[in-house]
Scaffold this active site. Structure first.
Site, PDB file in Angstrom:
ATOM      1  CB  SER A 262     108.112  18.590 -52.499  1.00 51.68           C
ATOM      2  OG  SER A 262     107.406  18.575 -50.834  1.00 51.68           O
TER       3      SER A 262
ATOM      4  CB  SER B   1     106.938  15.339 -43.490  1.00 47.87           C
ATOM      5  OG  SER B   1     108.533  15.023 -44.300  1.00 47.87           O
TER       6      SER B   1
ATOM      7  CG  ASN C 158     109.259  24.046 -39.343  1.00 46.03           C
ATOM      8  OD1 ASN C 158     108.870  22.485 -40.012  1.00 46.03           O
ATOM      9  ND2 ASN C 158     110.168  24.742 -40.148  1.00 46.03           N
TER      10      ASN C 158
ATOM     11  CG  HIS D 196     111.067  11.412 -47.244  1.00 50.83           C
ATOM     12  ND1 HIS D 196     111.959  12.455 -47.664  1.00 50.83           N
ATOM     13  CD2 HIS D 196     110.409  11.734 -46.551  1.00 50.83           C
ATOM     14  CE1 HIS D 196     111.373  13.752 -47.327  1.00 50.83           C
ATOM     15  NE2 HIS D 196     110.641  13.122 -46.262  1.00 50.83           N
TER      16      HIS D 196
ATOM     17  NE  ARG E 151     106.594  15.083 -52.822  1.00 49.94           N
ATOM     18  CZ  ARG E 151     105.758  15.103 -51.688  1.00 49.94           C
ATOM     19  NH1 ARG E 151     106.013  15.603 -50.269  1.00 49.94           N
ATOM     20  NH2 ARG E 151     104.948  16.097 -52.312  1.00 49.94           N
ATOM     21  CB  THR E 152     112.333  11.611 -56.459  1.00 47.81           C
ATOM     22  OG1 THR E 152     112.265  10.082 -56.927  1.00 47.81           O
ATOM     23  CG2 THR E 152     114.337  11.930 -56.972  1.00 47.81           C
ATOM     24  CG  HIS E 153     112.871  15.436 -51.452  1.00 43.98           C
ATOM     25  ND1 HIS E 153     112.331  13.862 -51.048  1.00 43.98           N
ATOM     26  CD2 HIS E 153     111.908  16.460 -51.479  1.00 43.98           C
ATOM     27  CE1 HIS E 153     111.539  14.628 -49.825  1.00 43.98           C
ATOM     28  NE2 HIS E 153     111.008  15.558 -50.065  1.00 43.98           N
TER      29      HIS E 153
ATOM     30  CD  GLU F 282     113.083  27.727 -46.428  1.00 46.79           C
ATOM     31  OE1 GLU F 282     112.780  27.445 -45.114  1.00 46.79           O
ATOM     32  OE2 GLU F 282     112.733  26.146 -47.480  1.00 46.79           O
TER      33      GLU F 282
HETATM   34  N1  HPA Z   1     111.523  24.747 -44.671  1.00 50.70           N
HETATM   35  C1  HPA Z   1     111.142  23.805 -45.830  1.00 50.70           C
HETATM   36  N2  HPA Z   1     110.926  22.975 -45.665  1.00 50.70           N
HETATM   37  C2  HPA Z   1     110.741  22.367 -44.696  1.00 50.70           C
HETATM   38  C3  HPA Z   1     110.215  22.894 -43.538  1.00 50.70           C
HETATM   39  C4  HPA Z   1     110.957  24.090 -44.086  1.00 50.70           C
HETATM   40  O1  HPA Z   1     111.028  25.287 -42.647  1.00 50.70           O
HETATM   41  N3  HPA Z   1     110.204  21.525 -42.489  1.00 50.70           N
HETATM   42  C5  HPA Z   1     109.992  21.552 -43.259  1.00 50.70           C
HETATM   43  N4  HPA Z   1     110.303  20.944 -44.356  1.00 50.70           N
END
Ligand code: HPA
Length: 273
Positions: A213, A40, A236, A72, A93-95, A194
């Site tokens: 990832s 991203s 963020n 993506h 990408r595969t998560h 989270e």
């Molecule tokens: N947590 C997990 N994955 C993420 C976050 C986050 O705060 N921001 C962008 N990908």
């Protein structure tokens, strides 16, 4: 479509070799020197690092699946760098949270290794635990904590992960931007962000970045003998560190705001490899 990686008895390394052969055939480039996975916010770097020789939809290459997430990119690009080297740029990408199994998660990395890449650059968008990273900092990954309770390694494959994220490459990145900070990346399974309590746990454990990832991919890259650089765009501050709710829209917007800057940064680093 059945993913061949999940068929019983399949050998993931043979499938990665087949994928690399397909890429060589379509692109006309027999060996790639480096590989980049663009997460991203990082997609723009593909336009800045060199001349695109070939752009292949991931769905045309064995073992790759369509991206599950808006924002993506699902293509694999072969790019000729100004220094004459060739880069394989993976947007497909595969998560782990997509539930296609960990073999699918690391298939792109194994394909890159089979395509000849000796250096693997793994990028992602992630949450930051350090408040000073607010506003879209790019951060080098110095180490990781893998909280997925999974590994791409199968059987008794004991691999050393000391200096998993190459100090040499981190130092090299700092010759481009001396202000680059670094931190420990904590991979959660996701796809939920989270909880604030989980973020505090990650912090107490020694983590600085939270994401979904890179750690599993880095392990597979090390198994394949590649030198690894990891970089996160802090889209963020992590849950509870920032007081406003997290959203995918916010992550995408932060990526858009940062993409020209971090694309240029990555392009400059890549020319020095
Ligand atoms: N947590 C997990 N994955 C993420 C976050 C986050 O705060 N921001 C962008 N990908």
């Amino acid at each position: 479509m059945v993913n061949p990686l999940n068929v019983e008895g399949a050998n993931p390394f043979e499938i990665a070799q087949e994928a690399a052969t397909q890429i060589a055939k379509i692109s006309g480039i027999s060996t790639h020197d480096i590989a980049l996975t663009l997460g991203s916010g990082w997609a723009k770097a593909a336009d800045l690092i060199g001349e695109t020789v070939s752009e292949i939809p991931g769905s045309e290459i064995i073992g790759f699946s369509k991206p599950a997430v808006v924002g993506h990119v699902g293509t694999i690009r072969s790019i000729r760098l100004p220094n004459g080297k060739h880069a394989l740029v993976i947007g497909a990408r595969t998560h782990f949270y997509e539930n296609h199994g960990v073999r699918s998660v690391v298939h792109s990395v194994r394909t890159a290794a089979a395509a000849g890449a000796k250096t693997m650059i793994l990028t992602n968008g992630a949450g930051g635990i350090k408040p000073e990273w607010a506003g879209g900092a790019a951060v080098l990954i110095s180490d990781h904590i893998n909280l997925t309770a999974s590994s791409p390694l199968e059987g008794a494959t004991f691999i050393d992960l000391t200096d998993l994220y190459s100090k040499r490459l981190r130092d090299l990145a700092r010759t481009v931007d001396a202000s680059l900070d670094e931190g420990v990346y904590v991979q959660f399974r996701g796809p939920h962000y989270e909880t604030p309590a989980e973020v505090q746990m990650a912090k107490i454990m020694g983590g600085h970045i939270v994401g979904m990832s890179t750690a599993l991919e880095a392990i597979a890259a090390r198994e394949a003998g590649m030198e690894i650089m990891g970089m996160s765009l802090i889209t963020n501050l992590a849950a509870g560190i920032q007081t406003t709710p997290l959203s995918h829209a916010e992550v995408l917007e932060a990526g858009r705001n940062a993409e020209a800057r971090i694309g240029k940064l990555l392009a400059e680093i890549v020319t020095k490899l």
